[in-house]
Scaffold this active site. Structure first.
Site, PDB file in Angstrom:
ATOM      1  N   GLY A  25       5.215  -1.700   7.337  1.00 17.41           N
ATOM      2  CA  GLY A  25       6.555  -2.202   7.613  1.00 17.41           C
ATOM      3  C   GLY A  25       7.363  -1.351   8.556  1.00 17.41           C
ATOM      4  CD  GLU A  26      10.766  -0.193  12.361  1.00 19.87           C
ATOM      5  OE1 GLU A  26       9.752   0.376  12.778  1.00 19.87           O
ATOM      6  OE2 GLU A  26      11.834   0.407  12.148  1.00 19.87           O
ATOM      7  CB  SER A  33       7.866   6.802  10.978  1.00 17.28           C
ATOM      8  OG  SER A  33       7.220   6.446  12.177  1.00 17.28           O
ATOM      9  CB  CYS A  93       2.241   7.594   3.332  1.00 19.97           C
ATOM     10  SG  CYS A  93       2.433   6.489   4.729  1.00 19.97           S
ATOM     11  CB  CYS A 153      -1.409   6.838  10.935  1.00 21.41           C
ATOM     12  SG  CYS A 153      -0.256   8.034  10.354  1.00 21.41           S
ATOM     13  CB  CYS A 175       4.644  -4.621   9.823  1.00 21.53           C
ATOM     14  SG  CYS A 175       5.768  -3.863  11.030  1.00 21.53           S
ATOM     15  CG  HIS A 183       3.118   4.843  19.992  1.00 25.27           C
ATOM     16  ND1 HIS A 183       2.845   6.022  19.315  1.00 25.27           N
ATOM     17  CD2 HIS A 183       3.376   3.927  19.013  1.00 25.27           C
ATOM     18  CE1 HIS A 183       2.920   5.806  18.017  1.00 25.27           C
ATOM     19  NE2 HIS A 183       3.246   4.549  17.807  1.00 25.27           N
ATOM     20  CD  GLU A 217      -3.068  -0.876   2.091  1.00 18.94           C
ATOM     21  OE1 GLU A 217      -3.752  -1.835   2.406  1.00 18.94           O
ATOM     22  OE2 GLU A 217      -3.373   0.300   2.358  1.00 18.94           O
ATOM     23  CB  CYS A 272      -0.461  -1.115  13.917  1.00 19.24           C
ATOM     24  SG  CYS A 272       0.060  -0.874  12.211  1.00 19.24           S
ATOM     25  CB  CYS A 282       2.147  -1.847  17.071  1.00 20.19           C
ATOM     26  SG  CYS A 282       3.901  -1.502  16.894  1.00 20.19           S
TER      27      CYS A 282
HETATM   28  N1  SAH Z   1       6.957   0.955  11.641  1.00 13.07           N
HETATM   29  C1  SAH Z   1       7.057   2.385  11.639  1.00 13.07           C
HETATM   30  C2  SAH Z   1       6.144   3.025  10.610  1.00 13.07           C
HETATM   31  C3  SAH Z   1       4.718   2.626  10.828  1.00 13.07           C
HETATM   32  S1  SAH Z   1       3.306   3.548  10.727  1.00 13.07           S
HETATM   33  C4  SAH Z   1       6.729   2.923  13.017  1.00 13.07           C
HETATM   34  O1  SAH Z   1       6.252   2.168  13.844  1.00 13.07           O
HETATM   35  O2  SAH Z   1       7.007   4.089  13.267  1.00 13.07           O
HETATM   36  C5  SAH Z   1       3.480   5.197  11.139  1.00 13.07           C
HETATM   37  C6  SAH Z   1       2.825   5.627  12.432  1.00 13.07           C
HETATM   38  O3  SAH Z   1       1.414   5.289  12.535  1.00 13.07           O
HETATM   39  C7  SAH Z   1       3.488   4.988  13.654  1.00 13.07           C
HETATM   40  O4  SAH Z   1       3.742   5.972  14.610  1.00 13.07           O
HETATM   41  C8  SAH Z   1       2.407   4.036  14.121  1.00 13.07           C
HETATM   42  O5  SAH Z   1       2.559   3.686  15.458  1.00 13.07           O
HETATM   43  C9  SAH Z   1       1.156   4.825  13.836  1.00 13.07           C
HETATM   44  N2  SAH Z   1      -0.062   4.020  13.910  1.00 13.07           N
HETATM   45  C10 SAH Z   1      -0.181   2.681  13.774  1.00 13.07           C
HETATM   46  N3  SAH Z   1      -1.464   2.296  13.927  1.00 13.07           N
HETATM   47  C11 SAH Z   1      -2.189   3.419  14.154  1.00 13.07           C
HETATM   48  C12 SAH Z   1      -3.568   3.683  14.356  1.00 13.07           C
HETATM   49  N4  SAH Z   1      -4.478   2.699  14.331  1.00 13.07           N
HETATM   50  N5  SAH Z   1      -3.954   4.963  14.566  1.00 13.07           N
HETATM   51  C13 SAH Z   1      -3.041   5.968  14.544  1.00 13.07           C
HETATM   52  N6  SAH Z   1      -1.726   5.789  14.338  1.00 13.07           N
HETATM   53  C14 SAH Z   1      -1.289   4.526  14.152  1.00 13.07           C
END
Ligand code: SAH
Length: 357
Positions: A176-177, A206, A122, A348, A129, A231, A109, A136, A133
């Site tokens: 992904g990370e 990020s 983005c 996000c 991933c 977070h 995506e 996510c 988390c």
């Molecule tokens: N793996 C990287 C990039 C991922 S996504 C990272 O963790 O930073 C980018 C951002 O979106 C991250 O800060 C992630 O924690 C956040 N994110 C993930 N799920 C979300 C959600 N349901 N609502 C809002 N932000 C979210």
């Protein structure tokens, strides 16, 4: 190739190697020149090839009309490395979500986010991933593989071509990370910067934080912005939301971020998802401010975007404002990211490989 998420060793800055060509996408003008010469062509064809790949949207070598016909037919099957469009959806706020099909059939995506003066892309760095988390959607879908540098650069070109407008910013915040795929991500950053022509300061990576990788990234002295998904203000709460944070104490993560600031001279952004009643209390804000005292940083609050699998709640405006107020009273720089693309499931944390299409 191994598909373990903690994959390949990260190289030191001077030993980042380019992949073998082809596919050609992601290659510099120097690499492309060497490649055309290998093919028995004069060196100036390298510059032409570079221009057609990055500026003219060539999807096949057969498209490149400045090349001699017989050579074009010989190399027609050599891949440039562009994805094909699998699905596209537009949210009412004009954010566009793309599902792109890669050469091996995997889908990733990408999101295009237009605003007054900007077009932000983005990009994803992995198929799925492994970080899992809790809040996510991507993490719920499992992990397949790392993306190559070309597959990352392709996402930027795809959005640029679709909008018929220069991309101004790229955020590595898709699936992904990035720091589990550091080598390809650094190569992609260099290509997006030098080949696509987007300034390093307009690129943001990020990460949730992987031990020692922020330090390794700092050594590359890139002028990109580093965003860290914190977070939570303490280890116990952080582990609850991010199970993969267990072996990486928050103190160690922040120590690496401090080194990053010292080495690169760039301040770090801390992303902080706001989950009602979980991590959005005024005492969490106070604890966060204390932890970041004296740190050249900026807190970016992301109100939770709902996903199906869990029942976290997005805090209301009053709770968000109360959190912001505590940070401001403590002189912590803060902004709130109201996500775009919610209606297209493109905000996000809402990106996934399996879903409703
Ligand atoms: N793996 C990287 C990039 C991922 S996504 C990272 O963790 O930073 C980018 C951002 O979106 C991250 O800060 C992630 O924690 C956040 N994110 C993930 N799920 C979300 C959600 N349901 N609502 C809002 N932000 C979210």
């Amino acid at each position: 190739m191994s598909v373990t998420p903690f994959g390949s060793q990260v190289d030191s800055p001077n030993s980042v190697k380019s992949e073998l060509l082809p596919p050609l996408l992601g290659a510099s003008v120097t690499e492309l020149t060497a490649w055309v010469q290998q093919q028995g062509q004069p060196s100036y064809r390298g510059k032409q090839l570079h221009d057609w790949i990055y500026n003219q949207g060539a999807r096949s070598l057969a498209d490149i009309s400045v090349f001699p016909k017989n050579w074009r037919s010989q190399v027609a099957d050599i891949p440039i490395g562009r994805s094909s469009l699998h699905y596209r959806s537009v949210a009412p706020d004009d954010t566009v979500k793309y599902l792109l099909k890669l050469a091996d059939g995997e889908i990733v995506e990408t999101v295009g986010i237009p605003s007054d003066k900007r077009l932000t892309v983005c990009v994803s760095t992995q198929v799925g991933c492994p970080m899992a988390c809790d809040f996510c959607a991507t993490g719920k879908g499992g992990y397949k593989r790392n993306l190559t540098r070309g597959e990352i650069v392709d996402q930027v070109l795809t959005v640029q071509e679709d909008f018929q407008e220069r991309v101004s910013n790229v955020v590595f915040m898709g699936m992904g990370e990035p720091l589990l795929n550091t080598e390809n991500v650094i190569l992609a950053i260099k290509s997006i910067n030098q080949d696509v022509g987007i300034g390093a300061r307009s690129l943001t990576l990020s990460t949730v934080g992987i031990p020692s990788r922020i330090r390794q990234l700092a050594a590359h002295q890139l002028q990109i912005t580093l965003a860290v998904s914190l977070h939570a203000p303490n280890q116990a709460l952080r582990e609850q939301l991010i199970p993969s944070a267990k072996p990486y104490p928050i103190e160690d993560l922040l120590a690496e971020c401090r080194e990053y600031v010292e080495i690169t001279g760039r301040r770090v952004t801390f992303e902080y998802i706001l989950l009602a009643e979980v991590n959005d209390l005024p005492e969490h804000a106070l604890e966060l401010s204390k932890r970041l005292r004296g740190f050249q940083s900026h807190v970016n609050l992301i109100p939770y975007n709902p996903i199906q699998e869990v029942d976290y709640k997005r805090p209301n405006r009053d709770r968000i404002e109360a959190f912001v107020n505590v940070l401001q009273q403590q002189n912590t720089a803060v902004s709130v990211r109201y996500s775009r693309g919610l209606e297209a499931d493109a905000a996000c944390g809402q990106l996934r490989t399996t879903g409703n299409w």
